[in-house]
Every structure is written in C-alpha cells, then in structure tokens.
Design a protein around this motif. Sequence first.
Motif, PDB file in Angstrom:
ATOM      1  N   ARG A 118      17.930  -3.788  -9.221  1.00  0.00           N
ATOM      2  CA  ARG A 118      17.439  -4.096  -7.876  1.00  0.00           C
ATOM      3  C   ARG A 118      15.921  -4.135  -7.973  1.00  0.00           C
ATOM      4  N   VAL A 119      15.391  -5.343  -8.041  1.00  0.00           N
ATOM      5  CA  VAL A 119      13.950  -5.501  -8.292  1.00  0.00           C
ATOM      6  C   VAL A 119      13.177  -5.500  -6.973  1.00  0.00           C
ATOM      7  N   VAL A 120      12.126  -4.698  -6.947  1.00  0.00           N
ATOM      8  CA  VAL A 120      11.196  -4.684  -5.822  1.00  0.00           C
ATOM      9  C   VAL A 120       9.813  -4.975  -6.394  1.00  0.00           C
ATOM     10  N   LYS A 121       9.165  -5.983  -5.863  1.00  0.00           N
ATOM     11  CA  LYS A 121       7.796  -6.267  -6.317  1.00  0.00           C
ATOM     12  C   LYS A 121       6.848  -5.391  -5.507  1.00  0.00           C
ATOM     13  N   ALA A 122       6.098  -4.548  -6.193  1.00  0.00           N
ATOM     14  CA  ALA A 122       5.157  -3.643  -5.506  1.00  0.00           C
ATOM     15  C   ALA A 122       4.143  -3.138  -6.533  1.00  0.00           C
ATOM     16  N   PHE A 123       3.082  -2.555  -6.042  1.00  0.00           N
ATOM     17  CA  PHE A 123       2.002  -2.023  -6.886  1.00  0.00           C
ATOM     18  C   PHE A 123       1.282  -3.130  -7.648  1.00  0.00           C
ATOM     19  N   ASN A 124       1.504  -4.393  -7.291  1.00  0.00           N
ATOM     20  CA  ASN A 124       0.860  -5.469  -8.046  1.00  0.00           C
ATOM     21  C   ASN A 124      -0.368  -6.019  -7.341  1.00  0.00           C
ATOM     22  N   THR A 125      -0.536  -5.688  -6.039  1.00  0.00           N
ATOM     23  CA  THR A 125      -1.628  -6.335  -5.290  1.00  0.00           C
ATOM     24  C   THR A 125      -2.909  -5.512  -5.272  1.00  0.00           C
ATOM     25  N   MET A 126      -2.838  -4.285  -5.769  1.00  0.00           N
ATOM     26  CA  MET A 126      -3.998  -3.388  -5.647  1.00  0.00           C
ATOM     27  C   MET A 126      -4.611  -3.076  -7.013  1.00  0.00           C
ATOM     28  N   TRP A 127      -5.926  -3.149  -7.082  1.00  0.00           N
ATOM     29  CA  TRP A 127      -6.657  -2.806  -8.308  1.00  0.00           C
ATOM     30  C   TRP A 127      -6.392  -1.334  -8.631  1.00  0.00           C
ATOM     31  N   PHE A 128      -6.243  -1.026  -9.920  1.00  0.00           N
ATOM     32  CA  PHE A 128      -5.827   0.336 -10.290  1.00  0.00           C
ATOM     33  C   PHE A 128      -6.817   1.403  -9.810  1.00  0.00           C
ATOM     34  N   LYS A 129      -8.111   1.036  -9.733  1.00  0.00           N
ATOM     35  CA  LYS A 129      -9.096   2.049  -9.292  1.00  0.00           C
ATOM     36  C   LYS A 129      -8.905   2.368  -7.820  1.00  0.00           C
ATOM     37  N   VAL A 146      -2.752  -0.500   2.557  1.00  0.00           N
ATOM     38  CA  VAL A 146      -1.387  -1.024   2.412  1.00  0.00           C
ATOM     39  C   VAL A 146      -1.039  -1.274   0.950  1.00  0.00           C
ATOM     40  N   LEU A 147       0.180  -0.886   0.592  1.00  0.00           N
ATOM     41  CA  LEU A 147       0.793  -1.396  -0.642  1.00  0.00           C
ATOM     42  C   LEU A 147       1.950  -2.294  -0.200  1.00  0.00           C
ATOM     43  N   PHE A 148       1.857  -3.563  -0.569  1.00  0.00           N
ATOM     44  CA  PHE A 148       2.859  -4.537  -0.158  1.00  0.00           C
ATOM     45  C   PHE A 148       4.089  -4.438  -1.053  1.00  0.00           C
ATOM     46  N   LEU A 149       5.237  -4.767  -0.467  1.00  0.00           N
ATOM     47  CA  LEU A 149       6.439  -4.825  -1.285  1.00  0.00           C
ATOM     48  C   LEU A 149       7.335  -5.968  -0.840  1.00  0.00           C
ATOM     49  N   ALA A 150       8.073  -6.502  -1.822  1.00  0.00           N
ATOM     50  CA  ALA A 150       9.008  -7.596  -1.549  1.00  0.00           C
ATOM     51  C   ALA A 150      10.288  -7.325  -2.323  1.00  0.00           C
ATOM     52  N   GLY A 151      11.401  -7.802  -1.794  1.00  0.00           N
ATOM     53  CA  GLY A 151      12.655  -7.608  -2.523  1.00  0.00           C
ATOM     54  C   GLY A 151      13.838  -8.086  -1.707  1.00  0.00           C
TER      55      GLY A 151
END
Length: 207
Positions: A118-129, A146-151
């Motif tokens: 069950r794939v959720v796209k998240a943690f990809n929109t924010m710079w690690f710092k 905000v941390l965005f998520l999709a799935g």
Amino acid sequence: MKIGIIGSGYIGETAARLFIKAGHEVALSNSRGPESLKDKVRELGPQARATSVEDAAAFGEVVLVAVPLKAYEQLPRAQLSGKIVIDAMNYYPQRDGEIDFQGKSTSEFVARHLPGTRVVKAFNTMWFKTLGQDCKPGTPLEERLVLFLAGDDAGAKQTVSQLIEQIGFAPVDTGSLAVGGKRQQPGSAVYNRPMRPAQAREVLATL
Ligand SMILES: NC(=O)c1ccc[n+]([C@@H]2O[C@H](COP(=O)([O-])OP(=O)(O)OC[C@H]3O[C@@H](n4cnc5c(N)ncnc54)[C@H](OP(=O)(O)O)[C@@H]3O)[C@@H](O)[C@H]2O)c1
C-alpha cells in the motif's frame, strides 16, 4: 510502531530521528550494509537498529523508502508485500537517468513494481533540513508546516497521517497516487514550498 527505513541518507536519517523522538522503533538500511550504519544507530540510541534492506522491509509495519529513484527495481518485493510503503523518492533525470513512466506518476510506477503493498507518497516535498528543524509536535495543526501525502488506500493514508502528526507536521491529502502523486512531484505548486495548511488548501484548490 516498527518502521523500516530503506535509504539512510539525508531524508531517511532525518525521518528516522523524528520517528524515534515520537516513540517508534526504526530499522535503518542502505546499499552498503548494516556495518556502515553502526555509528549512526549508536548515536540514535536503543530504538534504532541497523539491518539489511530486506530485514528493514520485513521489520516495518510501515517502510519509508528514501533512495534515488533509479534504484526502485532493487527494492525487496517479497518483504515489502503487505506493508505500507512511504515513497519519499523524487525523479531527477540528471541523477536517475531517463525513465519512461508511461504517463504515470512516479509513485504509481513504483507501486506497480511492488504488488501487494500500500504505497503512500509522502516526505518527498520537503527539504531534509526543514524536515529536521521545523517540526512542531504539541502545537495546533494549523500552525505547523504541511507534509503532503497521496495514495489509493484510505487506511494506509490514515496511518501515515498519524505519523506525520506525531512528528510535528500537518498532513494534507493531495489525492490518489495518480493525481495527488503528480501534484507532489518536483516542479509542482507544492514542491519544496514550506506552507501551512490554510495556504496548502488554497494552492490545491487552484489545481
Ligand atoms: N535530500 C532531500 O532534502 C530530499 C527531500 C525529499 C525527498 N528526497 C528524495 O529522497 C530520496 C533520497 O534522497 P537523499 O537526499 O536522502 O539521498 P542520499 O542522502 O544520497 O541517501 C540515499 C540513501 O539511499 C541509499 N541507497 C542508494 N541505493 C540504494 C539501494 N539500491 N538499496 C538500498 N539503499 C540504497 C544510500 O545508501 P549508501 O549511502 O550505502 O549508498 C543512502 O543511504 C531521493 O529520491 C530524493 O529525491 C530528498
């Protein structure tokens, strides 16, 4: 909760640190093997362990994948089957080479290679710092970044939303892996633009 981490670089390590702070157990892995993560897990403390990629996948109820996208075919399908997989990967052709996504979002494409997950796209929109520094657990959601998520799986999205809240951000749902997935990709209106929930809702309403 037990959380597996595949890829323990900037984003994987930063997320691991936040998960530990929120009370979770993490298994970190990378391409070079657990020995190379010895110092990192010692520093992270008793809630962290270093494992192989396969064992990190088997360990986690939720598994965060934070490797360069070009490595997606090497993800351990068998051990990831049945798991919630958080896809934090972004496509950068100069790093990943040319990949034909056949019109799909990168996360849909990855999900097709991981049957039974069950794939959720998240943690990809924010710079690690920003991820490491701007978490605000304990403050009202509307005041957090905000941390965005999709799935495509409501239950998986709920679990990931709870994790996001626990570590101090506000989850905002962008939609399915097909539609929301693309809304979160590099170059999009929400990509690498720190914002609070009210602004996020405004931006998403214009798309
Ligand atoms: N940096 C950011 O701020 C940021 C933010 C959001 C999303 N992202 C995305 O998150 C992903 C990771 O980015 P990053 O900046 O964290 O990269 P990074 O610091 O270069 O770390 C990459 C990690 O992936 C591991 N890895 C590489 N190939 C692997 C394989 N085949 N199997 C298992 N592990 C493998 C590496 O292990 P070794 O060191 O042992 O090779 C390393 O631990 C990318 O897709 C990136 O676009 C990054």
